[in-house]
Scaffold this active site. Structure first.
Site, mmCIF file in Angstrom:
data_model
loop_
_atom_site.group_PDB
_atom_site.id
_atom_site.type_symbol
_atom_site.label_atom_id
_atom_site.label_comp_id
_atom_site.label_asym_id
_atom_site.label_seq_id
_atom_site.Cartn_x
_atom_site.Cartn_y
_atom_site.Cartn_z
ATOM 1 C CB SER A 71 -0.933 0.011 1.211
ATOM 2 O OG SER A 71 -1.851 -1.043 1.141
HETATM 3 N N1 SAH Z 1 -1.413 -4.759 3.715
HETATM 4 C C1 SAH Z 1 -0.658 -5.076 2.545
HETATM 5 C C2 SAH Z 1 -1.427 -4.719 1.289
HETATM 6 C C3 SAH Z 1 -1.312 -5.791 0.235
HETATM 7 S S1 SAH Z 1 -2.412 -5.663 -1.148
HETATM 8 C C4 SAH Z 1 0.731 -4.429 2.554
HETATM 9 O O1 SAH Z 1 0.979 -3.531 3.377
HETATM 10 O O2 SAH Z 1 1.573 -4.821 1.764
HETATM 11 C C5 SAH Z 1 -3.850 -6.548 -0.553
HETATM 12 C C6 SAH Z 1 -3.682 -7.983 -0.155
HETATM 13 O O3 SAH Z 1 -4.982 -8.510 0.134
HETATM 14 C C7 SAH Z 1 -3.101 -8.895 -1.251
HETATM 15 O O4 SAH Z 1 -1.965 -9.534 -0.737
HETATM 16 C C8 SAH Z 1 -4.223 -9.889 -1.542
HETATM 17 O O5 SAH Z 1 -3.774 -11.196 -1.859
HETATM 18 C C9 SAH Z 1 -5.000 -9.869 -0.227
HETATM 19 N N2 SAH Z 1 -6.391 -10.341 -0.315
HETATM 20 C C10 SAH Z 1 -7.284 -10.172 -1.328
HETATM 21 N N3 SAH Z 1 -8.464 -10.755 -1.016
HETATM 22 C C11 SAH Z 1 -8.325 -11.313 0.222
HETATM 23 C C12 SAH Z 1 -9.180 -12.062 1.080
HETATM 24 N N4 SAH Z 1 -10.439 -12.391 0.742
HETATM 25 N N5 SAH Z 1 -8.697 -12.470 2.279
HETATM 26 C C13 SAH Z 1 -7.413 -12.178 2.657
HETATM 27 N N6 SAH Z 1 -6.552 -11.476 1.884
HETATM 28 C C14 SAH Z 1 -6.998 -11.038 0.680
#
Ligand code: SAH
Length: 228
Positions: A71
């Site tokens: 993010s």
């Molecule tokens: N908090 C993370 C953001 C990563 S992007 C950081 O700081 O890097 C969002 C993430 O949500 C991705 O890794 C994706 O695989 C995950 N995601 C998407 N749908 C999801 C779900 N239903 N349950 C858990 N994770 C999910």
């Protein structure tokens, strides 16, 4: 995906770039000193691929492999600020991804639980967070279901764009707790979400507030063993 051992040093240069980034976040309206201090203590470049490490302190989102992103620093700061919680709070994150937001929550002094639906990311990020000394309980699973065994949560932070508010997450909020969730909204366009704060004021009473437009990767149903 994270940096190689070569990049796991936090030099004066990195620290200086981080201070500059914090200055930008202040200008953009982040006022919670506890959040800025936590972000000062988490070297963002540790969570990025070697190829991007020089951009780690630009105020940008980045791809982290498996089609996902780390993010935007402003987004991490704003979401953490919106939780509005004291040290020791029990917090659930949906979407562990690179682990950066998770590390910031851990640096806030929260008891952190984090769910990731992509096996490859779960497998690489979980040991990495531990190795770097950020304490968090990571799970491979479906964020739509939350983590009922560790509920109630004082805060739930969703870091992927959700098509709707998952009922299970509302049920796992403590009274007074907040769910911070970016929600798809046809009015802001494809791939963009409205940051939504849902507060459980009483057992069956929830209030709702919005906090501007952001862009996240989609929240997808069910677990996935492959990179999709
Ligand atoms: N908090 C993370 C953001 C990563 S992007 C950081 O700081 O890097 C969002 C993430 O949500 C991705 O890794 C994706 O695989 C995950 N995601 C998407 N749908 C999801 C779900 N239903 N349950 C858990 N994770 C999910």
């Amino acid at each position: 995906m994270s940096a190689s051992a070569a990049n796991l040093t936090d030099s004066y240069r990195h620290k200086g770039l981080r201070r500059e980034l914090l200055g930008q976040l202040r200008t953009m309206g982040i006022a919670d000193e506890a959040v800025l201090d936590a972000m000062d203590r988490v070297p963002r470049h540790y969570f990025m691929d070697d190829a991007f490490v020089h951009f780690a302190y630009d105020n940008k989102a980045f791809r982290i492999g498996a089609g996902q992103t780390i993010s935007h620093p402003f987004t991490v700061a704003r979401q953490t600020e919106l939780l509005g919680l004291p040290k020791g709070a029990n917090v659930l994150e949906i979407g562990t991804g690179s682990g950066y937001q998770c590390a910031v929550l851990s640096a806030m002094g929260y008891k952190v639980h984090s769910i990731e639906r992509q096996k490859a990311l779960y497998d690489s990020t979980t040991p990495f967070l531990k190795k770097m000394g950020f304490r968090a309980h990571c799970y491979y699973g479906d964020g739509f279901k939350g983590k009922p065994v560790f509920a109630p949560f004082d805060g739930i932070l969703v870091t992927c764009g959700a098509p709707f508010i998952p009922e299970a997450l509302l049920g796992q909020l403590a009274i007074g707790g907040r769910l911070i969730i970016p929600l798809d909204d046809p009015n802001v366009g494809e791939g963009k979400q409205v940051m939504t704060e849902v507060r459980r004021v009483e057992e069956a009473t929830f209030t709702r507030q919005t906090h501007g437009t952001f862009a996240f990767v989609p929240m997808l149903a069910a677990r996935s063993g492959s990179a999709d």
